[in-house]
Write an enzyme that holds these catalytic residues in place. Structure first.
Site, PDB file in Angstrom:
ATOM      1  N   HIS A 112      25.495  57.753  -1.416  1.00  0.00           N
ATOM      2  CA  HIS A 112      25.670  57.791   1.133  1.00  0.00           C
ATOM      3  C   HIS A 112      24.338  58.856   0.704  1.00  0.00           C
ATOM      4  O   HIS A 112      24.109  59.463  -0.025  1.00  0.00           O
ATOM      5  CB  HIS A 112      27.157  58.727   1.181  1.00  0.00           C
ATOM      6  CG  HIS A 112      27.592  57.903   1.311  1.00  0.00           C
ATOM      7  ND1 HIS A 112      28.956  58.551   2.274  1.00  0.00           N
ATOM      8  CD2 HIS A 112      27.687  56.657   1.269  1.00  0.00           C
ATOM      9  CE1 HIS A 112      29.600  57.268   2.062  1.00  0.00           C
ATOM     10  NE2 HIS A 112      30.043  56.345   1.640  1.00  0.00           N
ATOM     11  N   HIS A 121      37.623  47.490  -1.473  1.00  0.00           N
ATOM     12  CA  HIS A 121      36.672  47.909  -0.607  1.00  0.00           C
ATOM     13  C   HIS A 121      38.027  49.562  -0.208  1.00  0.00           C
ATOM     14  O   HIS A 121      37.484  50.668  -0.434  1.00  0.00           O
ATOM     15  CB  HIS A 121      35.558  48.193   0.654  1.00  0.00           C
ATOM     16  CG  HIS A 121      34.728  49.143   0.487  1.00  0.00           C
ATOM     17  ND1 HIS A 121      33.756  49.435  -0.170  1.00  0.00           N
ATOM     18  CD2 HIS A 121      33.988  50.252   1.202  1.00  0.00           C
ATOM     19  CE1 HIS A 121      32.534  49.817  -0.047  1.00  0.00           C
ATOM     20  NE2 HIS A 121      32.900  50.233   1.377  1.00  0.00           N
ATOM     21  N   TYR A 132      35.367  60.320   6.189  1.00  0.00           N
ATOM     22  CA  TYR A 132      36.604  60.499   5.493  1.00  0.00           C
ATOM     23  C   TYR A 132      37.520  62.352   5.259  1.00  0.00           C
ATOM     24  O   TYR A 132      38.561  62.684   5.733  1.00  0.00           O
ATOM     25  CB  TYR A 132      36.479  60.522   3.631  1.00  0.00           C
ATOM     26  CG  TYR A 132      35.866  59.758   3.414  1.00  0.00           C
ATOM     27  CD1 TYR A 132      36.673  58.335   3.075  1.00  0.00           C
ATOM     28  CD2 TYR A 132      34.760  59.123   2.961  1.00  0.00           C
ATOM     29  CE1 TYR A 132      36.472  57.108   3.060  1.00  0.00           C
ATOM     30  CE2 TYR A 132      33.758  58.044   2.213  1.00  0.00           C
ATOM     31  CZ  TYR A 132      35.182  57.199   2.461  1.00  0.00           C
ATOM     32  OH  TYR A 132      34.466  55.773   1.973  1.00  0.00           O
ATOM     33  N   ARG A 187      31.288  49.555  -5.792  1.00  0.00           N
ATOM     34  CA  ARG A 187      31.763  49.247  -4.589  1.00  0.00           C
ATOM     35  C   ARG A 187      31.695  47.742  -5.659  1.00  0.00           C
ATOM     36  O   ARG A 187      31.824  48.460  -7.014  1.00  0.00           O
ATOM     37  CB  ARG A 187      30.220  48.870  -4.272  1.00  0.00           C
ATOM     38  CG  ARG A 187      29.877  50.025  -3.092  1.00  0.00           C
ATOM     39  CD  ARG A 187      28.190  49.670  -2.694  1.00  0.00           C
ATOM     40  NE  ARG A 187      28.033  50.790  -1.976  1.00  0.00           N
ATOM     41  CZ  ARG A 187      27.421  51.684  -2.377  1.00  0.00           C
ATOM     42  NH1 ARG A 187      26.857  51.947  -3.603  1.00  0.00           N
ATOM     43  NH2 ARG A 187      27.023  52.643  -1.459  1.00  0.00           N
ATOM     44  N   ARG A 194      37.498  52.024  -3.223  1.00  0.00           N
ATOM     45  CA  ARG A 194      36.787  53.486  -3.106  1.00  0.00           C
ATOM     46  C   ARG A 194      36.827  53.845  -2.412  1.00  0.00           C
ATOM     47  O   ARG A 194      36.754  55.801  -2.172  1.00  0.00           O
ATOM     48  CB  ARG A 194      35.320  52.645  -2.609  1.00  0.00           C
ATOM     49  CG  ARG A 194      33.942  53.550  -2.469  1.00  0.00           C
ATOM     50  CD  ARG A 194      33.140  52.268  -2.183  1.00  0.00           C
ATOM     51  NE  ARG A 194      31.528  52.529  -2.016  1.00  0.00           N
ATOM     52  CZ  ARG A 194      30.845  53.797  -2.049  1.00  0.00           C
ATOM     53  NH1 ARG A 194      30.955  53.547  -3.132  1.00  0.00           N
ATOM     54  NH2 ARG A 194      30.073  54.497  -1.531  1.00  0.00           N
ATOM     55  N   LYS A 244      23.219  49.735  -4.629  1.00  0.00           N
ATOM     56  CA  LYS A 244      22.922  49.873  -2.708  1.00  0.00           C
ATOM     57  C   LYS A 244      22.207  50.809  -2.737  1.00  0.00           C
ATOM     58  O   LYS A 244      22.138  51.983  -2.937  1.00  0.00           O
ATOM     59  CB  LYS A 244      23.914  49.915  -2.016  1.00  0.00           C
ATOM     60  CG  LYS A 244      23.915  49.662  -0.173  1.00  0.00           C
ATOM     61  CD  LYS A 244      25.395  49.585   0.232  1.00  0.00           C
ATOM     62  CE  LYS A 244      24.893  49.110   1.928  1.00  0.00           C
ATOM     63  NZ  LYS A 244      26.270  49.506   2.412  1.00  0.00           N
TER      64      LYS A 244
END
Length: 344
Positions: free
Chosen positions: A317, A291, A326, A201, A294, A226
């Site tokens: 995640h 992003h 994805y 990120r 990423r 995050k």
């Protein structure tokens, strides 16, 4: 037209931010407003905060009651004590403020589920505000009553919007290569390459320090990412070679990528500009953001056969469902499907 506007502080100045999904007609119209500007870092159009523009964009400037203001301050104190990020605190407190303004003439202690449903129908839906904003308000109200007022609101009775499944934007390997090779400046090339090669990120890249690079184990340590989680990402041999060359040339002290002043991190705005300049040197016309690199990293890993569980760990995640998105943009399996048209 579906748009939303509110007064924000932008670079120390009060402006009216206008939010809407990408729409050519709306962009043309807002460009005609004197003093209108696009914020690349914030991702919205903003115009001068004048009475004329307040009327034009239907801005109602109002404050909650004294009780509401006090309640919001208590809510902010709770969020800070729990180490919520400042952006989350702002989002939640502004959402709660909007709710209290709507019910300005009602004591907070007398607010019920029905009042939340009325606010949802008569303010959010009536003004065609976004589904994400609707969810933010519901989350803020739920947390406020649970923590500050110590009583539960039956949120299940409040209608929440169905979450839209938005597919991530993905670049081909050829497009990624073109972007990463666009800059001759090694620092600029290094930053973009590290974002893609580790699936970082923007904030994670800018927070990196030289000590976070473990060249013996070929990993980078991402501190306090995050969700306030640490994680590691593998470093390719090519990236390590580039990092050694970069380090010899720039000799960063505090941060791996420092700004103009030694010891200060490179800014988000400057990094966005680095990507913009790279795109200008390529033939890519897509509205690429950092992003996207990423997203492309995750998709290319999946296409090369990497297990989805490992990709989840690499991206940081919490839920596998987030990573599973994805699978919907991976071309490996899709391209092998034979169209029935070929058999006609």
């Amino acid at each position: 037209m579906n748009w939303n506007a509110k007064i924000v502080s932008h670079r120390g100045e009060k402006r009216i931010a206008v939010f809407f999904e990408k729409n050519t007609d709306l962009i043309t119209r807002i460009k005609k407003v004197e003093g209108s500007r696009w914020s690349q870092s914030k991702g919205f159009w903003h115009v001068p905060n004048t009475v004329e523009n307040q009327i034009r964009f239907k801005i109602t400037v109002s404050l909650p009651s004294a009780e509401g203001i006090e309640a919001i301050e208590k809510f902010k104190q709770y969020l800070r004590s729990k180490r919520y990020s400042e952006s989350t605190i702002t989002t939640y407190s502004e959402a709660l403020k909007s709710f209290f303004v709507f019910h300005n003439n009602k004591s907070i202690d007398k607010i019920t589920n029905e009042d939340i449903i009325i606010y949802n129908n008569e303010y959010i839906l009536k003004n065609k505000l976004s589904a994400s904003y609707q969810n933010q308000v519901v989350n803020a109200i739920k947390l406020f009553f649970k923590t500050v007022k110590e009583r539960s609101i039956e949120i299940e009775k409040v209608h929440r919007p169905k979450r839209a499944r938005v597919l991530p934007n993905v670049l081909s390997k050829e497009e990624v290569k073109a972007i990463l090779e666009a800059h001759s400046n090694i620092k600029h090339k290094m930053m973009l390459s590290l974002v893609y090669s580790c699936g970082l990120r923007c904030g994670e890249l800018l927070a990196l320090q030289p000590v976070h690079i473990d060249s013996k184990r070929n990993i980078v340590l991402l501190k306090n990412s995050k969700g306030k989680k640490d994680r590691i990402a593998p470093l390719s041999k090519k990236i390590l070679e580039m990092l050694r060359e970069y380090y010899k040339l720039y000799k960063p002290k505090t941060y791996l990528f420092e700004g103009k002043i030694e010891g200060t991190p490179y800014t988000n705005k400057s990094l966005q500009q680095v990507l913009k300049q790279a795109l200008q040197k390529t033939s890519i016309t897509k509205p690429v953001t950092l992003h996207w690199l990423r997203h492309s990293y995750a998709t290319h890993l999946l296409e090369s056969g990497t297990d989805l569980r490992y990709i989840q760990e690499l991206l940081g995640h919490n839920s596998s469902k987030t990573t599973e998105i994805y699978t919907h943009v991976s071309m490996k399996s899709i391209q092998q499907i034979k169209s029935p048209f070929d058999d006609l």
